[in-house]
Design a protein around this motif. Structure first.
Motif, mmCIF file in Angstrom:
data_model
loop_
_atom_site.group_PDB
_atom_site.id
_atom_site.type_symbol
_atom_site.label_atom_id
_atom_site.label_comp_id
_atom_site.label_asym_id
_atom_site.label_seq_id
_atom_site.Cartn_x
_atom_site.Cartn_y
_atom_site.Cartn_z
ATOM 1 N N SER A 318 -7.739 0.730 -18.046
ATOM 2 C CA SER A 318 -6.398 0.449 -18.573
ATOM 3 C C SER A 318 -5.841 -0.906 -18.148
ATOM 4 O O SER A 318 -4.778 -1.303 -18.612
ATOM 5 C CB SER A 318 -5.426 1.546 -18.110
ATOM 6 O OG SER A 318 -5.333 1.564 -16.689
ATOM 7 N N GLY A 319 -6.545 -1.615 -17.249
ATOM 8 C CA GLY A 319 -6.026 -2.888 -16.756
ATOM 9 C C GLY A 319 -4.944 -2.728 -15.706
ATOM 10 O O GLY A 319 -4.166 -3.647 -15.459
ATOM 11 N N ASN A 320 -4.882 -1.567 -15.052
ATOM 12 C CA ASN A 320 -3.854 -1.280 -14.050
ATOM 13 C C ASN A 320 -4.260 -1.909 -12.714
ATOM 14 O O ASN A 320 -5.041 -1.343 -11.947
ATOM 15 C CB ASN A 320 -3.699 0.242 -13.900
ATOM 16 C CG ASN A 320 -2.522 0.634 -13.045
ATOM 17 O OD1 ASN A 320 -2.170 -0.069 -12.109
ATOM 18 N ND2 ASN A 320 -1.916 1.752 -13.357
ATOM 19 N N LEU A 321 -3.719 -3.098 -12.438
ATOM 20 C CA LEU A 321 -4.140 -3.859 -11.259
ATOM 21 C C LEU A 321 -3.686 -3.225 -9.955
ATOM 22 O O LEU A 321 -4.390 -3.307 -8.944
ATOM 23 C CB LEU A 321 -3.606 -5.287 -11.347
ATOM 24 C CG LEU A 321 -4.358 -6.227 -12.289
ATOM 25 C CD1 LEU A 321 -3.672 -7.581 -12.324
ATOM 26 C CD2 LEU A 321 -5.809 -6.381 -11.865
ATOM 27 N N ILE A 322 -2.515 -2.619 -9.935
ATOM 28 C CA ILE A 322 -2.023 -2.006 -8.697
ATOM 29 C C ILE A 322 -2.988 -0.916 -8.241
ATOM 30 O O ILE A 322 -3.328 -0.819 -7.054
ATOM 31 C CB ILE A 322 -0.602 -1.443 -8.878
ATOM 32 C CG1 ILE A 322 0.387 -2.588 -9.117
ATOM 33 C CG2 ILE A 322 -0.173 -0.629 -7.658
ATOM 34 C CD1 ILE A 322 1.801 -2.137 -9.390
ATOM 35 N N VAL A 323 -3.471 -0.120 -9.179
ATOM 36 C CA VAL A 323 -4.422 0.932 -8.835
ATOM 37 C C VAL A 323 -5.778 0.335 -8.477
ATOM 38 O O VAL A 323 -6.407 0.738 -7.493
ATOM 39 C CB VAL A 323 -4.559 1.937 -9.988
ATOM 40 C CG1 VAL A 323 -5.736 2.882 -9.746
ATOM 41 C CG2 VAL A 323 -3.280 2.748 -10.131
ATOM 42 N N GLN A 324 -6.241 -0.644 -9.249
ATOM 43 C CA GLN A 324 -7.539 -1.244 -8.957
ATOM 44 C C GLN A 324 -7.590 -1.818 -7.541
ATOM 45 O O GLN A 324 -8.590 -1.681 -6.830
ATOM 46 C CB GLN A 324 -7.841 -2.359 -9.958
ATOM 47 C CG GLN A 324 -8.116 -1.876 -11.376
ATOM 48 C CD GLN A 324 -8.457 -3.035 -12.286
ATOM 49 O OE1 GLN A 324 -9.419 -3.749 -12.049
ATOM 50 N NE2 GLN A 324 -7.655 -3.236 -13.316
ATOM 51 N N ILE A 325 -6.507 -2.457 -7.131
ATOM 52 C CA ILE A 325 -6.466 -3.094 -5.813
ATOM 53 C C ILE A 325 -6.082 -2.076 -4.737
ATOM 54 O O ILE A 325 -6.754 -1.941 -3.706
ATOM 55 C CB ILE A 325 -5.487 -4.278 -5.818
ATOM 56 C CG1 ILE A 325 -5.983 -5.361 -6.782
ATOM 57 C CG2 ILE A 325 -5.313 -4.852 -4.406
ATOM 58 C CD1 ILE A 325 -4.952 -6.414 -7.112
ATOM 59 N N GLY A 326 -4.987 -1.348 -4.976
ATOM 60 C CA GLY A 326 -4.492 -0.411 -3.973
ATOM 61 C C GLY A 326 -5.446 0.726 -3.690
ATOM 62 O O GLY A 326 -5.675 1.084 -2.529
ATOM 63 N N ALA A 327 -6.032 1.314 -4.737
ATOM 64 C CA ALA A 327 -6.942 2.451 -4.521
ATOM 65 C C ALA A 327 -8.213 2.005 -3.808
ATOM 66 O O ALA A 327 -8.757 2.742 -2.979
ATOM 67 C CB ALA A 327 -7.280 3.117 -5.853
ATOM 68 N N ARG A 328 -8.700 0.793 -4.111
ATOM 69 C CA ARG A 328 -9.865 0.278 -3.369
ATOM 70 C C ARG A 328 -9.505 0.049 -1.903
ATOM 71 O O ARG A 328 -10.312 0.329 -1.004
ATOM 72 C CB ARG A 328 -10.357 -1.023 -4.000
ATOM 73 C CG ARG A 328 -11.242 -0.833 -5.224
ATOM 74 C CD ARG A 328 -11.854 -2.150 -5.671
ATOM 75 N NE ARG A 328 -12.827 -1.960 -6.727
ATOM 76 C CZ ARG A 328 -12.539 -1.967 -8.029
ATOM 77 N NH1 ARG A 328 -11.285 -2.170 -8.416
ATOM 78 N NH2 ARG A 328 -13.496 -1.786 -8.930
ATOM 79 N N SER A 329 -8.313 -0.471 -1.649
ATOM 80 C CA SER A 329 -7.881 -0.687 -0.264
ATOM 81 C C SER A 329 -7.868 0.629 0.494
ATOM 82 O O SER A 329 -8.326 0.712 1.643
ATOM 83 C CB SER A 329 -6.487 -1.318 -0.239
ATOM 84 O OG SER A 329 -6.469 -2.545 -0.931
ATOM 85 N N GLU A 330 -7.341 1.670 -0.154
ATOM 86 C CA GLU A 330 -7.250 2.977 0.502
ATOM 87 C C GLU A 330 -8.626 3.626 0.643
ATOM 88 O O GLU A 330 -8.940 4.233 1.663
ATOM 89 C CB GLU A 330 -6.311 3.885 -0.288
ATOM 90 C CG GLU A 330 -4.882 3.422 -0.294
ATOM 91 C CD GLU A 330 -4.355 3.129 1.098
ATOM 92 O OE1 GLU A 330 -4.494 3.996 1.991
ATOM 93 O OE2 GLU A 330 -3.820 2.029 1.306
ATOM 94 N N LEU A 331 -9.457 3.504 -0.400
ATOM 95 C CA LEU A 331 -10.786 4.099 -0.341
ATOM 96 C C LEU A 331 -11.611 3.454 0.769
ATOM 97 O O LEU A 331 -12.339 4.141 1.499
ATOM 98 C CB LEU A 331 -11.490 3.934 -1.687
ATOM 99 C CG LEU A 331 -12.866 4.592 -1.828
ATOM 100 C CD1 LEU A 331 -12.787 6.103 -1.603
ATOM 101 C CD2 LEU A 331 -13.463 4.293 -3.202
ATOM 102 N N GLY A 332 -11.484 2.137 0.916
ATOM 103 C CA GLY A 332 -12.179 1.456 2.004
ATOM 104 C C GLY A 332 -11.747 1.990 3.352
ATOM 105 O O GLY A 332 -12.582 2.233 4.244
ATOM 106 N N TRP A 333 -10.443 2.211 3.511
ATOM 107 C CA TRP A 333 -9.938 2.736 4.776
ATOM 108 C C TRP A 333 -10.403 4.173 5.011
ATOM 109 O O TRP A 333 -10.721 4.565 6.136
ATOM 110 C CB TRP A 333 -8.416 2.659 4.834
ATOM 111 C CG TRP A 333 -7.877 3.319 6.074
ATOM 112 C CD1 TRP A 333 -7.107 4.425 6.147
ATOM 113 C CD2 TRP A 333 -8.126 2.924 7.426
ATOM 114 N NE1 TRP A 333 -6.850 4.751 7.454
ATOM 115 C CE2 TRP A 333 -7.467 3.844 8.262
ATOM 116 C CE3 TRP A 333 -8.835 1.888 8.008
ATOM 117 C CZ2 TRP A 333 -7.505 3.755 9.647
ATOM 118 C CZ3 TRP A 333 -8.873 1.798 9.392
ATOM 119 C CH2 TRP A 333 -8.209 2.719 10.192
#
Length: 551
Positions: A318-333
């Protein structure tokens, strides 16, 4: 050509009760038959019908054919505004933001070439919107310039509806560029007053739905919920499932912000059902991102990992950048906190790279995860270097909660690793004050735990017990198994330090039970072993002599 026209007229006459259903076929025949007026009518109708059933690609194709007719026939130039707007909106909903922007820029050019200032104004407004909100074409400088041009032209033309839309864009610009949230509220309320005066109900619903963000950022939770409720009534009135699903997600976000996880999950489930029925991948991504947070808090790493991975996929779709960036940040943690630090670093680096390329204002979020992951690996020097890189963007007023909490935690944990216990306490006190002012709760248990660790390192055990007791109450209220085992373990050490062996052992047993509960929700054998082998976890599971452990 004549046959096409005859077929079109025959179908139109015989099946007059099925014109909506036959609109694509009628549009094709009248187009081939050279009847631009009826071709335009039926292609537009076909686009509208496809959009209504969320067949966005089909609708875009119909609108594109209709636009080709309207652009080449001046008699139908009046249709340009609606067609460009409808095609652009569907491109946005489909995550095709660059194509949407190209559509709006073409619209502006058509307005200038045709000396159609109303069309030019409409194009400026939609360009400003797409430039002011998080998507691959986000550009706040362009968004500001376009919004100001649009506002000036709207006032020059006396177009109050366009003035309201320009003010709405200025509100969004402040929200998503970390501007003045009180100024954002002022712009939004001005825009809303005009929309209500003109009875622009759909536009009023958009404004109300987005006003919740600056209200939330300024700690006005009741006001945030109120405007969401008003927007929800309007979306239901208009039977707009795509926007209703977005509204339900935002309500879940407001509940999450206030620490009401059960209500957040309930609203997220409703948002997911509605967004799936309307093929709204953007809201599906948001909803699953929120759900992943809560699963992790409740001590269910498996569901958290799966949900965050799915959210990332939908965010890309969907091009949702907040999820693309934020969810990766959280998944990494998540991976790092379970002991797979290298995997966590890899994912957080992806998030950081994406933020650097497409939405720089979110860069502190993955940087905070990177700092904490490097500390987990024992690499203090690299953590220090990453933290220095994040300082230029460190802002506790960042609207994308809980990013500011993780940034503060990264600061506090780094200070702990450096032996700067006073600095760690000060950093935690700053974020605690901010969270209390805004009534935000997720992450508070982590903050209190870091503060308690700093107090324990200074041998201020009585103060540490007070802070840990507060953290425990908060974790239990939030059902945060993720942090509760660490808090209980720290309390056990303090009780042992002060000779309260019975109490210490009871707390130690409780911590073991909480660890076992989390471990049961890690089905990957390798990942489960990594978690069980973490030094802190291993110490709790195999601690037999509390005084020795304290020593």
């Amino acid at each position: 050509r004549e046959l096409h026209h005859m077929v079109g007229e025959t179908l139109e006459r015989i099946y007059s009760d099925r014109l909506n259903e036959l609109a694509p076929l009628l549009g094709q025949h009248f187009s081939e038959g050279g009847d631009d007026a009826r071709a335009l009518k039926y292609l537009t109708l076909a686009g509208d019908m496809a959009a209504h059933r969320y067949a966005n690609a089909e609708a875009i194709a119909h609108y594109t054919r209709a636009l080709e007719i309207a652009k080449t026939n001046l008699l139908h130039a009046g249709s340009l505004l609606n067609l460009y707007n409808r095609r652009g909106r569907l491109l946005e909903l489909s995550g095709r933001h660059r194509e949407a922007l190209a559509n709006y820029e073409e619209m502006e050019a058509a307005g200038r070439e045709g000396h159609n200032r109303a069309l030019e104004l409409a194009s400026l407004i939609v360009q400003a919107f797409i430039r002011s909100t998080p998507n691959p074409t986000y550009d706040p400088a362009q968004g500001k310039a376009l919004s100001e041009r649009a506002l000036a032209l709207a006032r020059e033309l006396g177009d109050r509806a366009a003035e309201s839309r320009a003010l709405y864009n200025l509100m969004l610009l402040n929200v998503f560029s970390r501007g003045d949230q009180h100024q954002a509220i002022a712009y939004g309320e001005q825009a809303l007053a005009i929309a209500l005066e003109l009875n622009l109900r759909e536009h009023a619903a958009f404004i109300l739905g987005d006003l919740y963000l600056p209200y939330l950022a300024t700690g006005q939770l009741a006001r945030a919920r109120e405007v969401l409720g008003r927007a929800r009534e309007l979306w239901r009135e208009q039977d707009n499932l795509a926007m209703l699903s977005g509204n339900l997600f935002r309500l879940s976000h407001a509940h999450f912000f206030a620490g009401d996880y059960d209500q957040a999950i309930e609203c997220t489930a409703s948002a997911l059902r509605t967004s799936q029925s309307s093929s709204n991948a953007w809201t599906q991504a948001n909803s699953l991102f929120m759900e992943g947070f809560v699963h992790l808090e409740h001590g269910d790493p498996d569901r958290a990992i799966h949900t965050l991975q799915t959210a990332i996929q939908l965010g890309e779709q969907s091009g949702n950048l907040i999820v693309q960036i934020g969810a990766r940040s959280e998944l990494g943690w998540v991976y790092g906190s379970l002991g797979w630090v290298d995997r966590g670093l890899e994912i957080a680096e992806q998030a950081c790279d994406l933020a650097e390329r497409q939405y720089h204002l979110l860069r502190p979020w993955p940087l905070a995860s990177l700092v904490r992951l490097h500390l987990r690996k024992g690499d203090v020097a690299t953590a220090e270097a990453v933290m220095r890189a994040s300082h230029d963007n460190h802002n506790l007023k960042d609207i994308f909660f809980p990013a500011p909490v993780w940034i503060a935690l990264a600061n506090g944990e780094l200070a702990l690793a450096q032996g700067n216990y006073t600095g760690a306490i000060a950093a935690m006190d700053d974020i605690i004050a901010h969270m209390h002012n805004t009534h935000a709760r997720p992450g508070l248990t982590d903050v209190l735990y870091v503060k308690a660790r700093a107090l324990m390192a200074q041998e201020q055990h009585d103060q540490a017990r007070v802070v840990l007791s507060e953290a425990r109450r908060e974790a239990e209220a939030l059902s945060s198994c993720r942090t509760l085992w660490q808090i209980v373990s720290a309390l056990s050490l303090i009780e042992a330090q002060q000779g309260h062996v019975v109490e210490a052992r009871a707390l130690q047993r409780e911590a073991r039970g909480l660890i076992d509960r989390i471990a049961r929700h890690i089905t990957q054998p390798d990942l489960r072993q990594r978690f069980m082998s973490l030094p802190h976890v291993d110490a709790i599971l195999h601690r037999t002599s509390l005084p020795d452990a304290v020593a």
